[in-house]
Motif scaffolding. Structure first.
Motif, PDB file in Angstrom:
ATOM      1  N   LYS A   1      -3.662  -8.052 -10.166  1.00  0.00           N
ATOM      2  CA  LYS A   1      -5.021  -8.301 -10.626  1.00  0.00           C
ATOM      3  C   LYS A   1      -5.719  -9.185  -9.592  1.00  0.00           C
ATOM      4  N   ILE A   2      -7.049  -9.065  -9.513  1.00  0.00           N
ATOM      5  CA  ILE A   2      -7.826  -9.847  -8.549  1.00  0.00           C
ATOM      6  C   ILE A   2      -8.980 -10.534  -9.269  1.00  0.00           C
ATOM      7  N   ILE A   3      -9.092 -11.838  -9.052  1.00  0.00           N
ATOM      8  CA  ILE A   3     -10.239 -12.628  -9.518  1.00  0.00           C
ATOM      9  C   ILE A   3     -11.052 -13.020  -8.286  1.00  0.00           C
ATOM     10  N   SER A   4     -12.333 -12.717  -8.291  1.00  0.00           N
ATOM     11  CA  SER A   4     -13.233 -13.131  -7.222  1.00  0.00           C
ATOM     12  C   SER A   4     -14.072 -14.308  -7.716  1.00  0.00           C
ATOM     13  N   VAL A   5     -14.121 -15.354  -6.909  1.00  0.00           N
ATOM     14  CA  VAL A   5     -14.878 -16.554  -7.259  1.00  0.00           C
ATOM     15  C   VAL A   5     -15.895 -16.783  -6.148  1.00  0.00           C
ATOM     16  N   ASN A   6     -17.169 -16.543  -6.428  1.00  0.00           N
ATOM     17  CA  ASN A   6     -18.163 -16.596  -5.362  1.00  0.00           C
ATOM     18  C   ASN A   6     -19.559 -16.655  -5.971  1.00  0.00           C
ATOM     19  N   PRO A   7     -20.508 -17.319  -5.326  1.00  0.00           N
ATOM     20  CA  PRO A   7     -21.877 -17.332  -5.850  1.00  0.00           C
ATOM     21  C   PRO A   7     -22.579 -15.984  -5.728  1.00  0.00           C
ATOM     22  N   LEU A   8     -22.175 -15.179  -4.717  1.00  0.00           N
ATOM     23  CA  LEU A   8     -22.785 -13.882  -4.478  1.00  0.00           C
ATOM     24  C   LEU A   8     -21.812 -12.764  -4.819  1.00  0.00           C
ATOM     25  N   PRO A   9     -22.267 -11.703  -5.465  1.00  0.00           N
ATOM     26  CA  PRO A   9     -21.422 -10.520  -5.565  1.00  0.00           C
ATOM     27  C   PRO A   9     -21.326  -9.882  -4.182  1.00  0.00           C
TER      28      PRO A   9
ATOM     29  N   GLN B   1     -18.924 -15.814 -11.116  1.00  0.00           N
ATOM     30  CA  GLN B   1     -20.073 -16.112 -10.256  1.00  0.00           C
ATOM     31  C   GLN B   1     -20.385 -17.603 -10.344  1.00  0.00           C
ATOM     32  N   ILE B   2     -19.689 -18.326  -9.530  1.00  0.00           N
ATOM     33  CA  ILE B   2     -19.710 -19.785  -9.600  1.00  0.00           C
ATOM     34  C   ILE B   2     -20.886 -20.356  -8.823  1.00  0.00           C
ATOM     35  N   ARG B   3     -21.369 -21.491  -9.248  1.00  0.00           N
ATOM     36  CA  ARG B   3     -22.374 -22.205  -8.467  1.00  0.00           C
ATOM     37  C   ARG B   3     -21.724 -22.825  -7.244  1.00  0.00           C
ATOM     38  N   LEU B   4     -22.506 -22.940  -6.177  1.00  0.00           N
ATOM     39  CA  LEU B   4     -22.002 -23.547  -4.950  1.00  0.00           C
ATOM     40  C   LEU B   4     -21.431 -24.931  -5.232  1.00  0.00           C
ATOM     41  N   GLY B   5     -20.218 -25.162  -4.745  1.00  0.00           N
ATOM     42  CA  GLY B   5     -19.596 -26.475  -4.889  1.00  0.00           C
ATOM     43  C   GLY B   5     -18.919 -26.722  -6.207  1.00  0.00           C
ATOM     44  N   GLY B   6     -18.835 -25.712  -7.073  1.00  0.00           N
ATOM     45  CA  GLY B   6     -18.224 -25.919  -8.384  1.00  0.00           C
ATOM     46  C   GLY B   6     -16.746 -25.595  -8.457  1.00  0.00           C
TER      47      GLY B   6
ATOM     48  N   TRP C   1     -14.888 -29.720 -20.788  1.00  0.00           N
ATOM     49  CA  TRP C   1     -15.475 -28.378 -20.787  1.00  0.00           C
ATOM     50  C   TRP C   1     -16.956 -28.407 -20.423  1.00  0.00           C
ATOM     51  N   ASP C   2     -17.723 -29.262 -21.041  1.00  0.00           N
ATOM     52  CA  ASP C   2     -19.169 -29.269 -20.791  1.00  0.00           C
ATOM     53  C   ASP C   2     -19.477 -29.606 -19.340  1.00  0.00           C
ATOM     54  N   ASP C   3     -18.791 -30.599 -18.799  1.00  0.00           N
ATOM     55  CA  ASP C   3     -19.010 -30.948 -17.396  1.00  0.00           C
ATOM     56  C   ASP C   3     -18.660 -29.778 -16.478  1.00  0.00           C
ATOM     57  N   THR C   4     -17.582 -29.080 -16.815  1.00  0.00           N
ATOM     58  CA  THR C   4     -17.155 -27.956 -15.980  1.00  0.00           C
ATOM     59  C   THR C   4     -18.160 -26.821 -16.031  1.00  0.00           C
ATOM     60  N   LEU C   5     -18.665 -26.525 -17.215  1.00  0.00           N
ATOM     61  CA  LEU C   5     -19.650 -25.457 -17.335  1.00  0.00           C
ATOM     62  C   LEU C   5     -20.925 -25.807 -16.575  1.00  0.00           C
ATOM     63  N   THR C   6     -21.295 -27.079 -16.570  1.00  0.00           N
ATOM     64  CA  THR C   6     -22.458 -27.508 -15.792  1.00  0.00           C
ATOM     65  C   THR C   6     -22.193 -27.361 -14.296  1.00  0.00           C
ATOM     66  N   ALA C   7     -21.019 -27.803 -13.850  1.00  0.00           N
ATOM     67  CA  ALA C   7     -20.684 -27.762 -12.423  1.00  0.00           C
ATOM     68  C   ALA C   7     -20.564 -26.345 -11.906  1.00  0.00           C
ATOM     69  N   THR C   8     -20.032 -25.446 -12.726  1.00  0.00           N
ATOM     70  CA  THR C   8     -19.716 -24.096 -12.262  1.00  0.00           C
ATOM     71  C   THR C   8     -20.775 -23.057 -12.587  1.00  0.00           C
ATOM     72  N   GLY C   9     -21.537 -23.299 -13.664  1.00  0.00           N
ATOM     73  CA  GLY C   9     -22.478 -22.282 -14.117  1.00  0.00           C
ATOM     74  C   GLY C   9     -21.807 -21.111 -14.799  1.00  0.00           C
ATOM     75  N   LEU C  10     -20.531 -21.235 -15.112  1.00  0.00           N
ATOM     76  CA  LEU C  10     -19.771 -20.135 -15.706  1.00  0.00           C
ATOM     77  C   LEU C  10     -19.822 -20.183 -17.233  1.00  0.00           C
ATOM     78  N   ASP C  11     -19.493 -19.065 -17.839  1.00  0.00           N
ATOM     79  CA  ASP C  11     -19.348 -19.002 -19.288  1.00  0.00           C
ATOM     80  C   ASP C  11     -17.930 -19.408 -19.678  1.00  0.00           C
ATOM     81  N   ARG C  12     -17.808 -20.028 -20.829  1.00  0.00           N
ATOM     82  CA  ARG C  12     -16.492 -20.433 -21.312  1.00  0.00           C
ATOM     83  C   ARG C  12     -15.562 -19.221 -21.464  1.00  0.00           C
ATOM     84  N   ALA C  13     -16.109 -18.117 -21.910  1.00  0.00           N
ATOM     85  CA  ALA C  13     -15.279 -16.932 -22.127  1.00  0.00           C
ATOM     86  C   ALA C  13     -14.666 -16.434 -20.823  1.00  0.00           C
ATOM     87  N   ASP C  14     -15.412 -16.512 -19.728  1.00  0.00           N
ATOM     88  CA  ASP C  14     -14.886 -16.051 -18.436  1.00  0.00           C
ATOM     89  C   ASP C  14     -13.761 -16.959 -17.947  1.00  0.00           C
TER      90      ASP C  14
END
Length: 759
Positions: A251-259, A287-292, A335-348
């Motif tokens: 399996k492959i997980i891609s972590v990047n601000p851009l597709p 689709q993570i925010r830069l620096g997260g 969790w809340d700090d991480t979601l702010t830093a990353t811009g990701l959804d908890r489900a992802d």
């Protein structure tokens, strides 16, 4: 028949924009490759040259450092590798007549693309003090001038010796030997600007600043996480390894601000099925925010700790240090700090956790998206924490995989190109050559620019590369370079660094990877080290572009003789005549290179030892792999601002611009574009197709502006933007660097966008 170079710079005022693509390679890549190669080399030369790329009896691609499998394809190259080869093996020539027709004042106004398209430089050229025109000189005159300038310095530390990642092991070893015999450790290199953060983090945590995986490990992994990397453009042959892993069940997980198209689907041009349909690669796109990224891996570590049976307790107990402090820090992740830093959804994030827990063998790959932030070193340490928790270092199919960007950047560091060398390396060097190397640290790239700016460095020598275009804070760097007494560039082709010079400047034309190298003892080969610590030979097969070229080892050897004179007992002339003599000395200085000449003669070369990978031996200060517990950081944006990352287009390699398109992102005929999330753009009042100035903001209050960028509404992460370098290097403050590694923070530049009329 090859095409002539462009007479004038192409107009880039109105780039065309289409929807981004969702697959990489395939027929379009083949067509583009052949078209560009034919334009530079012609049909016959294209076939003769490309069929030797990355072959066991051929030459190493001058592009990226991705390794080859033992069994090679007939066409063992990618689109961007073929572009790199075509640019070097071009039939176009830059002769003294060209320089006579184009004074420096003219060349200064040309784009980097236009300069690079003119062809191979054929003779040594000198720009005299007060002159506006380069003139040809003999090699003897050039080395005499360098020798006089170096001997006239008040201190050896007033000289800087820069190395590009394409430099061979033999040339790099000679350059660092000369610099240290001369009396300085001022040996900055391109790694200072890219994977220095990786080396800093890995050396502290696992004891060696290199990746711990092989190609076979990738093929056997259960899960591969690709973070902050775009292999479809920057390391296209990596897609073949990912495809093979997918076919084996990974399996492959891609972590990047851009597709990125290459991580969505790979249309392998080596197979009919690949050409027609391709292989979907990414199973989960974060689709993570830069620096997260540090926040993401910290939370994953917390969740692993909270899962019964998820930690490899035996591995942690026997092979690691610092677990308790790390675990306490990880359990505090929020969790809340991480979601702010990353811009990701908890489900992802929860889905990513399930994939991690279901995988025994995990590899994390990364590139500049992780290494060019203020907190890059703690981010990569957190990646190591993540792998250590479940015993994923020193296990088949698992480990760390920093993907190097230039074909021998890792080998140059192995050979001693480092401003902060290990005492053991210097001891071995001194013993072998009966010299006394300096022990104080030298300048890295950023400190070299500062030294030139402040008048503390007066001679700048570059073995390849395009230093002026590659470095941050363009106006500061160019002003600093102009304060030097002498700038010297060993080059194959023209670039911006040849027109932003010191009081006097030399261009020394050299053989490339594709060129046949014949010295007094016969035909020579050089060696390189790839991203996975494989060392192998590289043999050029083309007649040199000019009879006036010298090889890189020959240039260093003659410069050393001119600067050191009779006080040196090093056999420089013998090294120039026979590179096997250089390798004999390397074998007695650099661990892992014992019996170098014999082992590298084997087809495919040999693999360097790697304690963590080979035997779970960690040569750190504690004797074990080290968990770390740094505070979590991430960039915080003021209202109305965006976080900009600088990146490459598909038609470029580092600072070399092959063309004006970025096919996968839908950009054509222009480079001055800024990719902005549509919702961010609407909130900022920026219509798609409007023009804006990019203005960076940093604590020094200096305004840094890149004018005239076309706004492109693009599916990047919220709050993030992207634009191509080197055009946007002007926005990166020289003093904005990563903690510990001092790498420029080119992936987290706070900018405001000010509307402007079209250029």
């Amino acid at each position: 028949m090859a095409a002539k170079p462009p007479a004038g710079d192409p107009v880039q005022d109105a780039p065309q924009v289409a929807a981004p693509q969702h697959a990489a390679a395939g027929l379009p890549a083949i067509a583009h490759t052949l078209r560009m190669a034919q334009q530079q080399m012609g049909t016959v030369r294209t076939a003769r040259t490309l069929l030797k790329v990355n072959q066991k009896n051929g030459f190493d691609c001058p592009g990226c450092a991705w390794p080859e499998e033992d069994k090679r394809h007939t066409a063992e190259f990618c689109e961007n590798g073929a572009k790199a080869v075509a640019e070097e093996a071009t039939l176009r020539r830059v002769t003294p007549a060209f320089f006579a027709a184009h004074p420096v004042s003219d060349l200064t106004e040309r784009s980097g693309y236009w300069l690079g398209q003119q062809g191979r430089i054929t003779e040594p050229m000198l720009l005299d003090e007060g002159s506006d025109t380069y003139r040809p000189v003999t090699w003897e005159y050039a080395f005499g001038l360098i020798g006089r300038e170096l001997r006239a310095l008040d201190s050896p530390d007033e000289a800087v010796f820069y190395t590009s990642g394409r430099t061979s092991n033999e040339a790099a070893f000679l350059l660092q030997l000369f610099a240290r015999e001369f009396g300085t450790n001022n040996l900055p290199d391109c790694s200072n600007m890219c994977h220095e953060s990786s080396g800093s983090a890995l050396t502290e945590t696992i004891g060696i600043g290199k990746g711990s995986v092989s190609l076979e490990d990738l093929h056997q992994a259960d899960l591969i996480i690709v973070a902050g990397q775009n292999p479809g453009t920057n390391h296209p042959r990596m897609l073949t390894a990912l495809e093979k892993a997918k076919h084996a069940g990974a399996k492959i997980i891609s972590v990047n601000p851009l597709p990125e198209a290459g991580l969505e689907r790979f249309k392998n041009p080596q197979t009919p099925q690949g050409m027609l349909k391709g292989t979907a690669l990414t199973d989960l796109f974060l689709q993570i925010r830069l620096g997260g990224d540090q926040a993401l891996f910290r939370l994953l570590n917390k969740l692993i700790l909270e899962t019964n049976g998820a930690v490899d307790e035996l591995f942690v107990r026997e092979h690691t240090h610092g677990y308790e402090e790390f675990a306490a820090a990880a359990k505090a992740a929020d969790w809340d700090d991480t979601l702010t830093a990353t811009g990701l959804d908890r489900a992802d994030i929860e889905r990513a956790l399930r994939m991690v827990l279901a995988s025994k063998r995990v590899i994390v790959c990364w590139a500049m998206g992780l290494t060019q932030h203020k907190h890059s070193v703690p981010t990569i340490r957190e990646v190591v924490n993540f792998l250590l928790l479940r015993g994923n270092i020193g296990r088949t199919g698992a480990g760390v995989c920093p993907v190097r960007g230039h074909s021998n950047v890792q080998g140059d560091r192995t050979m001693g190109i480092f401003e902060r060398p290990a005492p053991a390396f210097l001891d071995a060097l001194d013993k072998e050559f009966s010299i006394t190397s300096p022990r104080h640290h030298g300048y890295d790239v950023v400190r070299a620019v500062q030294a030139l700016r402040d008048g503390d460095a007066k001679v700048f020598f570059a073995m390849g590369g395009n230093f002026v275009a590659a470095t941050p804070d363009t106006h500061v760097t160019e002003a600093a370079m102009r304060k030097a007494r002498l700038t010297v560039h060993v080059s194959t082709k023209l670039n911006r660094s040849h027109v932003v010079t010191g009081t006097r400047a030399l261009i020394l034309p050299t053989l490339g990877r594709t060129d046949k190298d014949v010295q007094k003892s016969g035909k020579q080969f050089v060696t390189v080290e790839d991203s996975m610590s494989m060392v192998h030979a590289s043999r050029g097969n083309l007649p040199p572009a000019s009879p006036h070229l010298l090889s890189e080892p020959a240039i260093v050897a003659r410069m050393a003789q001119a600067a050191l004179g009779e006080r040196s007992t090093t056999p420089w002339a013998q090294f120039e005549q026979d590179y096997a003599r250089i390798r004999d000395r390397i074998s007695r200085v650099v661990p892992g290179f014992e019996d170098f000449n014999t082992r590298v003669a084997a087809p495919g070369g040999f693999t360097l030892p790697h304690g963590p990978r080979d035997e779970r031996r960690f040569p750190t200060a504690t004797g074990k792999a080290n968990f770390t517990a740094a505070p979590v950081e991430y960039p915080e944006l003021p209202a109305g601002r965006l976080l900009l990352q600088t990146l490459r287009s598909h038609d470029q390699y580092n600072t070399t611009i092959y063309g004006l398109d970025d096919r996968y992102r839908g950009i054509k005929d222009g480079r001055r574009v800024v990719l902005v999330n549509p919702q961010d753009a609407r909130e900022l009042g920026l219509a798609d197709g409007s023009y804006t100035d990019l203005v960076s903001e940093w604590k020094d209050g200096v305004e840094r502006r890149a004018p005239g960028f076309r706004v492109v509404h693009y599916p990047t992460a919220r709050g993030c933007a992207a634009a191509y370098y080197p055009e946007t290097n002007v926005l990166v403050p020289l003093d904005a660097t990563a903690d510990t590694s001092n790498t420029p923070t080119s992936k987290s530049v706070v900018v405001r966008l000010e509307q402007s009329p079209p250029v």
